[in-house]
Write a protein that holds these residues in place. Structure first.
Motif, PDB file in Angstrom:
ATOM      1  N   PHE A 133       0.845  -1.190   0.000  1.00 23.63           N
ATOM      2  CA  PHE A 133       0.000   0.000   0.000  1.00 23.63           C
ATOM      3  C   PHE A 133       0.881   1.240   0.000  1.00 23.63           C
ATOM      4  N   ASP A 134       0.235   2.386  -0.292  1.00 19.28           N
ATOM      5  CA  ASP A 134       0.960   3.658  -0.300  1.00 19.28           C
ATOM      6  C   ASP A 134       0.792   4.298   1.084  1.00 19.28           C
ATOM      7  N   ALA A 135       1.895   4.381   1.818  1.00 25.13           N
ATOM      8  CA  ALA A 135       1.816   4.904   3.189  1.00 25.13           C
ATOM      9  C   ALA A 135       1.449   6.384   3.220  1.00 25.13           C
ATOM     10  N   VAL A 136       1.608   7.082   2.091  1.00 22.52           N
ATOM     11  CA  VAL A 136       1.230   8.507   2.076  1.00 22.52           C
ATOM     12  C   VAL A 136      -0.297   8.619   1.959  1.00 22.52           C
ATOM     13  N   VAL A 137      -0.845   7.990   0.924  1.00 28.26           N
ATOM     14  CA  VAL A 137      -2.283   8.153   0.666  1.00 28.26           C
ATOM     15  C   VAL A 137      -3.112   7.263   1.589  1.00 28.26           C
ATOM     16  N   ASP A 138      -2.739   5.994   1.692  1.00 27.59           N
ATOM     17  CA  ASP A 138      -3.584   5.037   2.414  1.00 27.59           C
ATOM     18  C   ASP A 138      -3.477   5.179   3.936  1.00 27.59           C
ATOM     19  N   ILE A 139      -2.324   5.631   4.426  1.00 22.26           N
ATOM     20  CA  ILE A 139      -2.169   5.807   5.876  1.00 22.26           C
ATOM     21  C   ILE A 139      -2.142   7.294   6.248  1.00 22.26           C
ATOM     22  N   GLY A 140      -1.221   8.042   5.616  1.00 16.19           N
ATOM     23  CA  GLY A 140      -1.031   9.454   5.988  1.00 16.19           C
ATOM     24  C   GLY A 140      -2.294  10.291   5.835  1.00 16.19           C
ATOM     25  N   HIS A 141      -3.001  10.116   4.708  1.00 20.20           N
ATOM     26  CA  HIS A 141      -4.185  10.936   4.447  1.00 20.20           C
ATOM     27  C   HIS A 141      -5.360  10.588   5.352  1.00 20.20           C
ATOM     28  N   HIS A 142      -5.418   9.348   5.800  1.00 21.03           N
ATOM     29  CA  HIS A 142      -6.684   8.814   6.288  1.00 21.03           C
ATOM     30  C   HIS A 142      -7.324   9.653   7.407  1.00 21.03           C
ATOM     31  N   LEU A 143      -6.605   9.862   8.511  1.00 18.47           N
ATOM     32  CA  LEU A 143      -7.227  10.614   9.616  1.00 18.47           C
ATOM     33  C   LEU A 143      -7.313  12.113   9.326  1.00 18.47           C
ATOM     34  N   PRO A 144      -6.224  12.742   8.850  1.00 21.60           N
ATOM     35  CA  PRO A 144      -6.362  14.176   8.577  1.00 21.60           C
ATOM     36  C   PRO A 144      -7.520  14.491   7.619  1.00 21.60           C
ATOM     37  N   ILE A 145      -7.641  13.711   6.557  1.00 21.89           N
ATOM     38  CA  ILE A 145      -8.694  14.027   5.582  1.00 21.89           C
ATOM     39  C   ILE A 145     -10.074  13.727   6.152  1.00 21.89           C
TER      40      ILE A 145
END
Ligand code: HEM
Length: 396
Positions: A133-145
């Protein structure tokens, strides 16, 4: 600047915002620290404050290092941001901050924890079924977005553009000599138009945005301030936290022993988050306006000069952190200045730390190790982070 002042002055002549420096800043940061605590960036006609002790002292001295004439490196942005919480001095600044920071205090963000844990847990379960998975989009974005956009209460059209507006506005903090600044200025103008035009009736009831407009109705703040503060919940909240979270995974993938330690002892989490922010500070630097002649490390910064506070450079200062390029989650890194220092210390720090804690805990429950498959850095004038980080996670 007079010539005789320049002769005795440590000077750096390269472009501090070149792709090369932006993508791999640490050798340059070391050069700058070695040159002195205050270094003249001749190409940009500004000072860089480079070392930990001096950056902290400058941030603690807003009478000399003022934010009220902007924190950016160009006039259009410094003018556009007049009156923004980031670009005011006390006492006006503290007055705004009282209203702004209310939902961001530890007790207020603590209430969000259970909902975040649920979202994080579901997301990590889903990702563990994938090969990578992409740690930027799939993890990093998840809560902030998902969480921030809901809390701020922006209507759908605003939410859709939030990420682009936030990243573009931060690019526009750079000097006009950088093409990224020029592109960023267009995006920042688009965001400003949206903010000026937003109808408070379209914001979600009980949201942070609505609370700001209610404060304006009561006369606590001006309506224009309510509008700019609403974007203050959005613009600085996204890429900063997204970059910090994906940088955490990047650092843990490269230092599996540190991941194993964290998994075995979750009490290390607050220290681990500080160490991530110290090592890969998401904000490189903001500037200040020098209000009167002031000496730093034997050189005089003249009244009217601009001085960059190099948070990211100071956080790698060997004078304060032994072996500063080593990632060590047990290090005493609490005094890092990745969230700033003094009166403008990050207002969203507790929210950012909670988001990171929740997502890293969810990963630590399930992932034994990360393997980096592909990574791509994003050149950016103000932010340090990854554009893509494809990882394979080994399940427990
Ligand atoms: C890891 C994530 C974050 C990092 C590294 C970070 C970093 C920073 C830094 C370095 C400053 C100091 C600016 C200065 O010295 O002038 C700052 C200020 C600020 N941050 Fe953050 N930030 C993060 C997350 C957030 C979040 C989640 C929010 C909002 C919900 C936020 C809102 C703000 C605001 C409004 C200010 C200005 C505060 C003031 O001027 O009083 N930040 N941040």
């Amino acid at each position: 600047m007079t010539t005789d002042t320049l002769l005795a002055t440590p000077t750096y002549e390269q472009d501090f915002w070149s792709d090369e420096v932006v993508l791999n800043p640490y050798p340059t940061y070391r050069t700058l620290r070695d040159l002195g605590p205050a270094v003249w960036l001749s190409r940009h006609e500004a000072w860089a404050i480079t070392r930990h002790a001096e950056v902290r002292a400058a941030l603690a001295n807003p009478e000399v290092f003022s934010s009220a004439r902007g924190c950016m490196m160009n006039d259009p942005m410094n003018t556009a941001f007049v009156g923004n919480i980031l670009c005011t001095d006390d006492p006006e600044h503290q007055q705004m901050r009282k209203t702004f920071a209310r939902p961001l205090m530890p007790a207020a963000v603590g209430v969000l924890k259970a909902r975040m844990e649920e979202l994080a847990s579901e997301q990590v379960d889903r990702l563990m079924e994938q090969e990578s998975f992409d740690a930027v989009v799939d993890i990093g974005h998840h809560l902030p977005i998902n969480v921030v956009s809901e809390l701020v209460g922006l209507p759908e059209d605003g939410r859709r553009h939030m990420l682009d507006w936030a990243a573009g506005s931060f690019d526009a903090f750079g000097p006009l000599s950088s093409p990224r600044t020029i592109t960023g200025l267009e995006v920042a103008q688009e965001a400003a138009r949206y903010t000026r035009g937003i109808d408070p009736a379209r914001l979600a009831p009980k949201s942070w945005g609505t609370a700001l407009f209610q404060a304006a109705e009561r006369g606590d703040i001006a309506e224009a301030q309510a509008r700019s503060m609403m974007m203050g919940y959005v613009a600085p909240a996204l890429d900063t936290t997204i970059n910090a979270t994906s940088s955490a995974i990047w650092l843990f993938a490269r230092n599996p022993d540190q991941w194993a330690r964290l998994r075995a002892d979750r009490d290390l989490m607050p220290g681990a988050i500080n160490e991530v922010i110290r090592m890969e500070s998401p904000i490189r630097a903001f500037s200040r306006y020098v209000t009167r002649d002031h000496e730093v490390g034997g050189v005089v910064l003249r009244q009217g000069a601009r001085a960059l506070m190099l948070y990211a450079c100071a956080n790698r200062d060997e004078r304060n952190y032994p072996d500063p390029d080593r990632f060590d989650i047990t290090r005493r890194a609490r005094d890092h200045i990745g969230f700033g220092y003094g009166t403008h210390t990050c207002a969203g720090m507790h929210l950012a730390k909670l988001e990171m804690t929740v997502i890293l805990n969810a990963l630590a429950d399930r992932v034994a190790a990360f393997e980096i498959v592909e990574e791509e850095r994003r050149p950016h004038n103000t932010l340090r982070g990854l554009h893509r980080l494809i990882v394979r996670a080994t399940p427990d």
